[in-house]
Design a protein around this motif. Structure first.
Motif, PDB file in Angstrom:
ATOM      1  N   SER A  76       1.913   1.265  -0.653  1.00  0.00           N
ATOM      2  CA  SER A  76       1.651   2.138  -1.090  1.00  0.00           C
ATOM      3  C   SER A  76       2.080   3.034  -2.387  1.00  0.00           C
ATOM      4  O   SER A  76       1.467   4.002  -2.653  1.00  0.00           O
ATOM      5  N   TYR A  77       2.729   2.517  -2.623  1.00  0.00           N
ATOM      6  CA  TYR A  77       3.437   3.316  -3.842  1.00  0.00           C
ATOM      7  C   TYR A  77       2.064   2.882  -4.852  1.00  0.00           C
ATOM      8  O   TYR A  77       1.810   3.530  -6.251  1.00  0.00           O
ATOM      9  N   ARG A  78       1.695   1.733  -5.173  1.00  0.00           N
ATOM     10  CA  ARG A  78       0.837   1.345  -6.229  1.00  0.00           C
ATOM     11  C   ARG A  78      -0.815   1.794  -5.925  1.00  0.00           C
ATOM     12  O   ARG A  78      -1.464   2.054  -6.902  1.00  0.00           O
ATOM     13  N   MET A  79      -1.068   2.501  -4.573  1.00  0.00           N
ATOM     14  CA  MET A  79      -2.501   3.102  -4.575  1.00  0.00           C
ATOM     15  C   MET A  79      -1.425   4.717  -4.917  1.00  0.00           C
ATOM     16  O   MET A  79      -2.881   5.496  -5.144  1.00  0.00           O
ATOM     17  N   LEU A  80      -0.477   5.075  -4.556  1.00  0.00           N
ATOM     18  CA  LEU A  80      -0.931   6.504  -4.290  1.00  0.00           C
ATOM     19  C   LEU A  80       0.206   7.473  -5.403  1.00  0.00           C
ATOM     20  O   LEU A  80       0.088   8.338  -6.431  1.00  0.00           O
ATOM     21  N   GLY A  81       1.283   6.180  -5.754  1.00  0.00           N
ATOM     22  CA  GLY A  81       2.094   6.838  -7.418  1.00  0.00           C
ATOM     23  C   GLY A  81       2.538   7.955  -7.066  1.00  0.00           C
ATOM     24  O   GLY A  81       3.207   7.911  -8.321  1.00  0.00           O
ATOM     25  N   SER A  82       2.796   7.538  -6.612  1.00  0.00           N
ATOM     26  CA  SER A  82       4.001   8.891  -5.710  1.00  0.00           C
ATOM     27  C   SER A  82       5.127   8.155  -4.546  1.00  0.00           C
ATOM     28  O   SER A  82       4.670   7.634  -3.957  1.00  0.00           O
TER      29      SER A  82
END
Length: 307
Positions: free
Chosen positions: A29-35
């Motif tokens: 999720s972090y690598r997808m969204l950057g947040s």
């Protein structure tokens, strides 16, 4: 309901299975969204879907969870596209401090969290479509085969191969040709911190690659360079110019941010900025400065204790 043999309720059993994969879902999720915040929300949404599903028909929980999380992230990324297009100045990912994802439970998860987390890589990934980003991460970071990716994205295997191929072409130049030695990288980071603190142009000599770039994100809420600054000379002048504007009593904490050496500056207990250094070989290729207070809020936990 409760299993008569174990005394464990269906809800507890489902939660136990989910928690086993939580870190992997967060990494995706972090690598997808950057947040960090958006990634946590995506994981929570996956958790809620998991508990609303008839799990008795699910043969492979991990595959189900990753697929559900991927689709949630794609939807969120599409919704965020317009917001990021209208973002004041340069958009940077929310800093991810190493301690926030450690200790990792096993070597496989450690490998996943170490790859593709750098600011430079995440910035290049912003150029990909949500589907390209998801296909690439599932293939390269999670080692999914194409039938699995096709199921997750609801596309044909041929289409998924094209998505991964296009993503690889975009990301090819983002990977450093020469990895920096960890000890040398820390030494270079300390020299750079000393140069920025002193505001002395002479101390920057030899630290920055000639084609280095500086990215600064204030989000319209804190002072930052609106455009990317190109070249060692211009970056040096930028830091010399702002040296006198940094609060006198600011305190610096060395941190590993997105897998790279960096510094968190605190004004009292309030995070003032996060600085991340992209080191290739023996010089700095990219400098990232995050000043948007919304992206720094979670870093308050790393504030140095007053003596």
């Amino acid at each position: 309901m409760q299993d008569r043999r174990t005394g464990i309720s269906d809800v507890d059993a489902g939660t136990e299975v989910f928690e086993k994969h939580r870190r992997r879902l967060f990494g995706l999720s972090y690598r997808m969204l950057g947040s960090v915040g958006d990634a946590e929300d995506a994981v929570q949404d996956t958790y809620l879907r998991w508990h609303k599903t008839d799990r008795s028909v699910i043969q492979t929980p991990e595959a189900w969870l990753v697929t559900a999380c991927t689709r949630i992230c794609i939807d969120r990324l599409r919704a965020a596209k317009l917001e990021r297009e209208n973002y004041p100045g340069t958009w940077l990912p929310e800093p991810l401090v190493e301690l926030e994802v450690s200790p990792l439970p096993n070597a496989e998860d450690a490998h996943e969290m170490a790859d593709d987390l750098s600011m430079a890589m995440l910035m290049v990934m912003e150029r990909l479509t949500p589907a390209e980003r998801a296909a690439y991460l599932l293939r390269e970071a999670f080692d999914y085969d194409y039938p699995q990716i096709a199921l997750a994205l609801k596309k044909s295997e041929a289409a998924c191969r094209q998505l991964v191929s296009r993503a690889q072409k975009h990301l090819k130049d983002a990977r450093p040709r020469f990895e920096a030695d960890e000890a040398a990288a820390r030494t270079l980071a300390k020299k750079f911190a000393a140069a920025t603190k002193a505001g002395d142009a002479a101390l920057f000599a030899g630290l920055l690659a000639e084609d280095a770039m500086l990215w600064s994100d204030g989000g319209g809420k804190a002072a930052a360079a609106i455009n990317v600054i190109h070249g060692a000379d211009k970056i040096t002048r930028f830091f010399v110019g702002i040296a006198g504007k940094v609060p006198r009593d600011v305190r610096r904490v060395f941190a590993v941010i997105n897998g790279q050496p960096g510094w968190i500056l605190f004004d009292g207990e309030t995070p003032y900025l996060a600085l991340v250094l992209d080191i290739v070989g023996e010089s700095l290729r990219n400098v990232f400065i995050v000043r948007n207070p919304d992206k720094l809020a979670r870093l308050r936990a790393y504030a140095p204790q007053a003596k």
